[in-house]
Design an enzyme around this catalytic site. Structure first.
Site, PDB file in Angstrom:
ATOM      1  N   ASN A 154     -21.211  48.652  12.863  1.00  0.00           N
ATOM      2  CA  ASN A 154     -22.287  47.846  12.276  1.00  0.00           C
ATOM      3  C   ASN A 154     -22.565  46.541  13.018  1.00  0.00           C
ATOM      4  O   ASN A 154     -23.699  46.079  13.049  1.00  0.00           O
ATOM      5  CB  ASN A 154     -22.005  47.587  10.789  1.00  0.00           C
ATOM      6  N   GLU A 251      -9.424  44.737   9.160  1.00  0.00           N
ATOM      7  CA  GLU A 251     -10.663  44.306   8.497  1.00  0.00           C
ATOM      8  C   GLU A 251     -11.328  45.558   7.962  1.00  0.00           C
ATOM      9  O   GLU A 251     -11.956  46.313   8.714  1.00  0.00           O
ATOM     10  CB  GLU A 251     -11.586  43.602   9.505  1.00  0.00           C
ATOM     11  N   CYS A 285     -19.649  45.200   5.573  1.00  0.00           N
ATOM     12  CA  CYS A 285     -18.408  45.421   4.813  1.00  0.00           C
ATOM     13  C   CYS A 285     -18.301  44.518   3.589  1.00  0.00           C
ATOM     14  O   CYS A 285     -17.770  44.911   2.564  1.00  0.00           O
ATOM     15  CB  CYS A 285     -17.218  45.186   5.718  1.00  0.00           C
ATOM     16  N   GLU A 459      -9.614  36.984  10.392  1.00  0.00           N
ATOM     17  CA  GLU A 459     -10.314  36.701  11.634  1.00  0.00           C
ATOM     18  C   GLU A 459     -10.982  35.339  11.490  1.00  0.00           C
ATOM     19  O   GLU A 459     -11.138  34.806  10.386  1.00  0.00           O
ATOM     20  CB  GLU A 459     -11.351  37.791  11.933  1.00  0.00           C
TER      21      GLU A 459
HETATM   22  P1  NDP Z   1     -14.162  54.105  10.672  1.00  0.00           P
HETATM   23  O1  NDP Z   1     -12.970  53.708   9.898  1.00  0.00           O
HETATM   24  O2  NDP Z   1     -14.650  55.483  10.598  1.00  0.00           O
HETATM   25  O3  NDP Z   1     -13.911  53.795  12.220  1.00  0.00           O
HETATM   26  C1  NDP Z   1     -13.515  52.529  12.690  1.00  0.00           C
HETATM   27  C2  NDP Z   1     -13.018  52.659  14.116  1.00  0.00           C
HETATM   28  O4  NDP Z   1     -11.747  53.318  14.130  1.00  0.00           O
HETATM   29  C3  NDP Z   1     -13.921  53.495  15.013  1.00  0.00           C
HETATM   30  O5  NDP Z   1     -13.930  52.935  16.311  1.00  0.00           O
HETATM   31  C4  NDP Z   1     -13.238  54.834  14.980  1.00  0.00           C
HETATM   32  O6  NDP Z   1     -13.576  55.632  16.082  1.00  0.00           O
HETATM   33  C5  NDP Z   1     -11.789  54.426  14.998  1.00  0.00           C
HETATM   34  N1  NDP Z   1     -10.849  55.420  14.514  1.00  0.00           N
HETATM   35  C6  NDP Z   1     -11.074  56.468  13.674  1.00  0.00           C
HETATM   36  N2  NDP Z   1      -9.920  57.137  13.428  1.00  0.00           N
HETATM   37  C7  NDP Z   1      -8.930  56.490  14.107  1.00  0.00           C
HETATM   38  C8  NDP Z   1      -7.519  56.682  14.241  1.00  0.00           C
HETATM   39  N3  NDP Z   1      -6.869  57.666  13.621  1.00  0.00           N
HETATM   40  N4  NDP Z   1      -6.825  55.818  15.022  1.00  0.00           N
HETATM   41  C9  NDP Z   1      -7.452  54.790  15.644  1.00  0.00           C
HETATM   42  N5  NDP Z   1      -8.788  54.572  15.558  1.00  0.00           N
HETATM   43  C10 NDP Z   1      -9.514  55.407  14.796  1.00  0.00           C
HETATM   44  O7  NDP Z   1     -15.281  53.052  10.253  1.00  0.00           O
HETATM   45  P2  NDP Z   1     -16.838  53.057  10.607  1.00  0.00           P
HETATM   46  O8  NDP Z   1     -17.020  52.936  12.082  1.00  0.00           O
HETATM   47  O9  NDP Z   1     -17.479  54.171   9.880  1.00  0.00           O
HETATM   48  O10 NDP Z   1     -17.289  51.655   9.971  1.00  0.00           O
HETATM   49  C11 NDP Z   1     -17.576  51.483   8.640  1.00  0.00           C
HETATM   50  C12 NDP Z   1     -16.377  50.896   7.896  1.00  0.00           C
HETATM   51  O11 NDP Z   1     -15.965  49.689   8.513  1.00  0.00           O
HETATM   52  C13 NDP Z   1     -16.713  50.533   6.477  1.00  0.00           C
HETATM   53  O12 NDP Z   1     -15.687  50.909   5.599  1.00  0.00           O
HETATM   54  C14 NDP Z   1     -16.812  49.029   6.506  1.00  0.00           C
HETATM   55  O13 NDP Z   1     -16.583  48.421   5.281  1.00  0.00           O
HETATM   56  C15 NDP Z   1     -15.797  48.676   7.534  1.00  0.00           C
HETATM   57  N6  NDP Z   1     -16.086  47.371   8.095  1.00  0.00           N
HETATM   58  C16 NDP Z   1     -15.254  46.325   7.791  1.00  0.00           C
HETATM   59  C17 NDP Z   1     -15.527  45.060   8.247  1.00  0.00           C
HETATM   60  C18 NDP Z   1     -14.607  43.921   7.948  1.00  0.00           C
HETATM   61  O14 NDP Z   1     -14.612  42.949   8.690  1.00  0.00           O
HETATM   62  N7  NDP Z   1     -13.806  43.952   6.903  1.00  0.00           N
HETATM   63  C19 NDP Z   1     -16.719  44.781   9.050  1.00  0.00           C
HETATM   64  C20 NDP Z   1     -17.489  45.955   9.356  1.00  0.00           C
HETATM   65  C21 NDP Z   1     -17.177  47.205   8.862  1.00  0.00           C
HETATM   66  P3  NDP Z   1     -14.898  56.588  15.992  1.00  0.00           P
HETATM   67  O15 NDP Z   1     -15.950  55.854  15.280  1.00  0.00           O
HETATM   68  O16 NDP Z   1     -15.210  56.803  17.402  1.00  0.00           O
HETATM   69  O17 NDP Z   1     -14.421  57.792  15.234  1.00  0.00           O
END
Ligand code: NDP
Length: 485
Positions: A154, A251, A285, A459
């Site tokens: 995002n 996060e 998020c 952060e």
């Molecule tokens: P995901 O949890 O699906 O993915 C996050 C990242 O982790 C991606 O780069 C993903 O790769 C990677 N990933 C997935 N599986 C693994 C694993 N087993 N080991 C290591 N890395 C892995 O989140 P989204 O990308 O769908 O983002 C949305 C989510 O992020 C929402 O829940 C949102 O609330 C949260 N978010 C939190 C924020 C905060 O600061 N608290 C800010 C922004 C978002 P890939 O995508 O390539 O599969």
């Protein structure tokens, strides 16, 4: 109009673009049209090995430099990002679909703020002198070593910078893996850091799906993992990091409450609900997706909300007048649609939106449900799309208990003109960031992170330094040392 955003190469390693076409291809799609605008390849084991080896080698010299020297490079990168804000914002819009109206003020700009802030702080990072009578001790604040950053889709530029800036300021190296959905912007951040004078290897970008992130987390040469992502991914990454006793920052997601009392300023409260639900098409998020509105103000709130939501300018995200864009991907669109269907089947009242827009790409109308109850799926699970749930309440004590009745704890907001009630609510919320008469501000000077399932660590602000450095204590005896024999 078609766009071409093809980067020079998929990865950025040891100060230069790097490619290995043996890696799984990843098409990059402009969410506003559904067109493929670039293709990158996931990192192969050979690419990962280069990334880890170059980062570890570079980190030793970087840690030995003075903080002032490290900070100067980060601040130069901040200036370069600001100077190129337009181009970076266009790229961010192509990567995410978010309107240029947003990306031009919220993404690269926020990344620059982090580089500037931690660049300024780098020279101030010190230990402590601890007098012990004649003897004394001191602490050294030392880097952790090699950090892995894993990002969500995002805020790709912001996430890369929020992780890189404190990591580098403290003398660490970082390998960053963007979400496979938005792989482009982090490569630009790497280029700019290099142009600003960052030595090769200190900020490497590798592409790939979750398996690449998992390989990084499992690598014994990685000392710390900072993830921005969902709670299920956070659980996996935290568990894998625990195997190696690695430091983590998590996060994660949220289902944050936004509480509007009868005495609130109506226009501000509606603004807060709009910003906290529809900015970035709801893919934030910290969004306040459970909007609790007190009985007296609810009818006026709902009618003004519907009126103002109908004024959203939905269209070409590159048009500076556009204020509402598409969702990031076809998959995210399907997920959000399925939640809308659940809302309807569980009895919530649709006030506006609720369906796709007839345009190419992944568009969904901003959606508001009223008469939502605490047990409905749309009031319990993170949707990550433009779906607002409005719930009713009558008493302060009742609403605080309901606001906290969630496993998440990222953010919370309150709108009221009653000063003491506002602070009482902020003290009572189980959330890492609270807003009084505002929503979703995230300045770099303020710590950001979650309580409960929403995360570990913070952060931004000085708090982030704690998560990218470690203290070493050194005891110094001034006199002779005695022993019993
Ligand atoms: P995901 O949890 O699906 O993915 C996050 C990242 O982790 C991606 O780069 C993903 O790769 C990677 N990933 C997935 N599986 C693994 C694993 N087993 N080991 C290591 N890395 C892995 O989140 P989204 O990308 O769908 O983002 C949305 C989510 O992020 C929402 O829940 C949102 O609330 C949260 N978010 C939190 C924020 C905060 O600061 N608290 C800010 C922004 C978002 P890939 O995508 O390539 O599969």
């Amino acid at each position: 109009m078609t766009h071409n955003a093809q980067p020079t190469a998929s990865h950025f390693i040891d100060g230069a673009p790097a490619e290995d076409t043996a890696g799984a291809p990843i098409d990059v799609i402009y969410p506003a049209t559904g067109d493929i605008i670039a293709r990158v390849h996931g990192a192969t084991p050979a690419i990962l090995e280069r990334a880890v080896a170059s980062a570890r080698a570079a980190q030793v010299d970087w840690a030995a430099r003075s903080g002032a020297e490290r900070g100067r490079i980060l601040r130069r990168a901040a200036d370069l990002i600001r100077a190129r804000n337009h181009d970076l914002s266009v790229l961010e819009t192509l990567d995410t679909g978010k309107p240029y109206q947003e990306t031009s003020v919220a993404d690269a700009a926020s990344g620059a703020d982090a580089l500037e802030y931690f660049g300024g702080m780098a020279a101030t990072l010190t230990g402590q002198h601890i007098p012990l009578g004649e003897d004394w001790a001191y602490t050294r604040r030392e880097p952790l070593g090699l950090c892995a950053g894993i990002g969500a889709w995002n805020y790709p530029t912001q996430i890369a910078c929020w992780k890189a800036a404190p990591a580098l300021a403290c003398g660490n190296a970082m390998i960053f893996k963007p979400s496979e959905t938005t792989p482009l912007s982090a490569l630009k951040v790497a280029e700019i850091l290099t142009e600003a004078g960052l030595p090769a290897g200190l900020f490497n970008v590798v592409q790939g799906m979750g398996d690449v992130g998992a390989a990084l987390v499992a690598d014994p040469r990685i000392d710390k993992v900072s993830l921005t992502g969902s709670v299920p991914t956070g659980r996996k990454v935290y568990a894998a990091a625990a195997e190696g006793m690695k430091h983590v920052t998590m996060e994660l997601g949220g289902k944050s409450p936004l509480v509007i009392f009868d005495d609130a300023d109506l226009e501000s409260a509606v603004s807060g609900a709009i910003l906290g639900n529809f900015y970035s098409s709801g893919q934030v998020c910290s969004n306040g997706t459970r909007v609790f509105v007190q009985d007296g103000i609810r009818p006026a709130f709902l009618s003004r909300l519907a009126e103002r939501v109908s004024q959203a300018v939905i269209g070409d995200p590159m048009d500076p007048d556009t204020s509402f864009g598409p969702l990031v991907s076809a998959r995210q669109l399907e997920i959000v649609e399925s939640y809308i269907a659940r809302g309807q089947s569980e009895g919530a009242r649709l006030i506006c939106g609720g369906s796709r827009l007839s345009r190419p790409g992944y568009w969904l109308a901003p959606t508001v449900f009223a008469d939502v109850t605490d047990d409905m799926t749309i009031a319990r699970e993170e949707i990550f799309g433009p779906v607002m749930a409005v719930l009713g309440f009558s008493e302060e004590s009742e609403v605080l208990a309901r606001a906290n009745a969630t496993a998440f704890g990222l953010s919370a907001g309150v709108f009221t003109r009653d000063l003491t009630r506002a602070h009482r609510m902020a003290a009572g919320f189980q959330a890492g960031t609270c807003f009084i008469n505002s929503y979703n501000d995230a300045p770099v000077e303020v710590p950001f992170g979650g309580m409960k399932l929403s995360g570990v660590g913070r952060e931004n602000a000085a708090a982030a330094i704690e998560h990218y450095s470690q203290l070493k204590s050194v005891f110094v005896r001034m006199g002779a040392l005695e022993a019993p024999y």
